[in-house]
Design a protein around this motif. Structure first.
Motif, PDB file in Angstrom:
ATOM      1  N   SER A 164       0.821  -1.214   0.000  1.00  0.00           N
ATOM      2  CA  SER A 164       0.000   0.000   0.000  1.00  0.00           C
ATOM      3  C   SER A 164       0.854   1.261   0.000  1.00  0.00           C
ATOM      4  O   SER A 164       0.381   2.326  -0.410  1.00  0.00           O
ATOM      5  CB  SER A 164      -0.934  -0.002   1.217  1.00  0.00           C
ATOM      6  OG  SER A 164      -0.197   0.108   2.427  1.00  0.00           O
ATOM      7  N   ARG A 175      -3.011  -2.464  -5.872  1.00  0.00           N
ATOM      8  CA  ARG A 175      -2.464  -1.410  -6.718  1.00  0.00           C
ATOM      9  C   ARG A 175      -2.535  -1.856  -8.165  1.00  0.00           C
ATOM     10  O   ARG A 175      -2.224  -3.002  -8.502  1.00  0.00           O
ATOM     11  CB  ARG A 175      -1.001  -1.136  -6.322  1.00  0.00           C
ATOM     12  CG  ARG A 175      -0.827  -0.734  -4.861  1.00  0.00           C
ATOM     13  CD  ARG A 175      -1.263   0.684  -4.635  1.00  0.00           C
ATOM     14  NE  ARG A 175      -0.449   1.577  -5.444  1.00  0.00           N
ATOM     15  CZ  ARG A 175       0.784   1.985  -5.069  1.00  0.00           C
ATOM     16  NH1 ARG A 175       1.308   1.575  -3.925  1.00  0.00           N
ATOM     17  NH2 ARG A 175       1.473   2.801  -5.841  1.00  0.00           N
ATOM     18  N   ARG A 176      -2.934  -0.939  -9.033  1.00  0.00           N
ATOM     19  CA  ARG A 176      -3.109  -1.290 -10.439  1.00  0.00           C
ATOM     20  C   ARG A 176      -1.816  -1.789 -11.068  1.00  0.00           C
ATOM     21  O   ARG A 176      -1.838  -2.631 -11.965  1.00  0.00           O
ATOM     22  CB  ARG A 176      -3.636  -0.081 -11.199  1.00  0.00           C
ATOM     23  CG  ARG A 176      -3.898  -0.324 -12.671  1.00  0.00           C
ATOM     24  CD  ARG A 176      -4.611   0.854 -13.290  1.00  0.00           C
ATOM     25  NE  ARG A 176      -5.912   1.070 -12.672  1.00  0.00           N
ATOM     26  CZ  ARG A 176      -6.745   2.061 -13.016  1.00  0.00           C
ATOM     27  NH1 ARG A 176      -6.393   2.917 -13.959  1.00  0.00           N
ATOM     28  NH2 ARG A 176      -7.905   2.190 -12.414  1.00  0.00           N
TER      29      ARG A 176
END
Length: 384
Positions: free
Chosen positions: A246, A276-277
């Motif tokens: 994160s 997270r992309r």
């Protein structure tokens, strides 16, 4: 949300407790959640049983996502075993000793198992740190076999009472490094979630990387403002990995693959949210894929579907395999089932085939180190 087994506990299901609730687990496993001191709990039984097996688990916040799934898998296996006739026509009592993972509570649980006259073995103790503490207690005079613990660090078993069946960290690291080398990656970062893990495993990581021509660089788990290499090997638990991912700072358009070892539960990681992309997480596990067609995996999925409203997981499969292995060795004892005869049966270290999962030893250590990998994609899907 979990549901109880589809039929009420009977003589063939002694020691089975209701399924653990996933939502409660997620609330407790959130990043920063404090570990509470949990009482020692013994599984309830309608009447005394002649044979019992004890399982000690660490349910502290950093470990409970792994330990709870492992425990549910073991409960499912013992329930199924007893429902199919048990051992010599009698149910094996499954005693569960829950702890907060502290050395003192683990010692109390270990002593409680030894003080239980019906208990003939310890089985499936989890997680890795707890299993290592229990193994150390065994060296001081344990009369019970410690079978199939979730123990991944290398261990010198001077008393010959610890019978590991899962691939250790070194085998997992080797598998991960080979995968990276096959991708043509020349360099990888390494993140250790805690200083003690770095002390224990940094040498193994460097050695495995050097053997495969992979350069490794130790990165800080706390400082994530500098973009890491495209590949990061992570050593730690699920909450720690969630926190690390994160905070990762990556340039626009940059992709990062984080390869984690066995103490990460991808399902819980996905449910914690915050994917997270541009970050994908690959988990290395010392068991077959839960989607595999091996008989042991099909049996695990079928029993879980019948008894628990829980999705299959690698840790749950490991707990299922641990209980099945223990039951196989108990069934091999020719005479009375006593601690000495059970320990002697484990010490023979005979090869066992558990529906396609082979347990074999060489020089006292597992010689069939099966390792697989699954990936949590940036959009929350688990592949593998």
């Amino acid at each position: 949300m979990s549901r109880a087994p589809s039929h009420a506990p009977a003589a063939g299901l002694a020691g089975v407790q209701p399924a653990l609730r996933r939502r409660a687990l997620l609330r407790a496993a959130g990043v920063g959640a404090a570990a509470c001191a949990l009482p020692l709990v013994r599984a309830q039984e309608p009447q005394a049983r002649p044979v019992a097996v004890a399982q000690i688990v660490d349910l502290s916040a950093p470990q409970q996502d792994v330990s709870r799934d492992f425990l549910i898998g073991s409960r499912a296996a013992w329930a199924d075993f007893n429902a199919r006739g048990g051992l010599r026509g009698q149910a094996v009592q499954h005693l569960v000793l829950e702890t907060d993972g502290s050395p003192e509570r683990l010692r109390q649980a270990w002593q409680a198992a030894h003080d239980e006259p019906a208990c003939v073995a310890l089985s499936g103790c989890a997680a890795d740190g707890a299993a290592a503490t229990i193994a150390a207690l065994q060296a001081g005079g344990g009369a019970l076999a410690l079978a199939a613990p979730w123990l991944h660090r290398q261990w010198h078993d001077a008393g010959d009472t610890v019978f590991s069946i899962f691939a250790d960290y070194q085998a997992q690291i080797g598998h991960a490094v080979r995968s990276l080398a096959a991708m043509g990656v020349p360099q990888a970062g390494v993140v250790f979630a805690r200083p003690e893990l770095q002390r224990q495993l940094q040498g193994s990581v460097a050695q495995a990387g050097a053997a495969m021509g992979l350069r490794t660089e130790v990165l800080s788990a706390a400082h994530t403002r500098t973009a890491p290499p495209a590949i990061v090997l992570f050593v730690g638990g699920t909450p720690e990995l969630h926190e690390y991912v994160s905070r990762l700072a990556l340039p626009a358009g940059r992709q990062c693959y984080v390869v984690a070892l066995a103490d990460v539960n991808l399902q819980v990681l996905g449910q914690l949210g915050g994917q997270r992309r541009n970050v994908s997480v690959i988990a290395t596990q010392p068991v077959p894929l839960v989607t595999a067609s091996l008989p042991i995996v099909r049996a695990y999925r079928a029993v879980m579907a019948r008894l628990y409203d829980e999705p299959p997981s690698p840790q749950g499969l490991a707990g299922f395999i641990a209980a099945r292995y223990t039951a196989e060795v108990l069934a091999s004892v020719a005479g009375p089932l006593q601690r000495a005869s059970v320990l002697a049966a484990f010490r023979r270290r005979q090869g066992v085939q558990l529906g396609g999962y082979a347990v074999a030893y060489q020089g006292g250590r597992p010689s069939h180190a099966q390792v697989t990998q699954s990936m949590l994609t940036a959009d929350g899907r688990i592949v593998g």
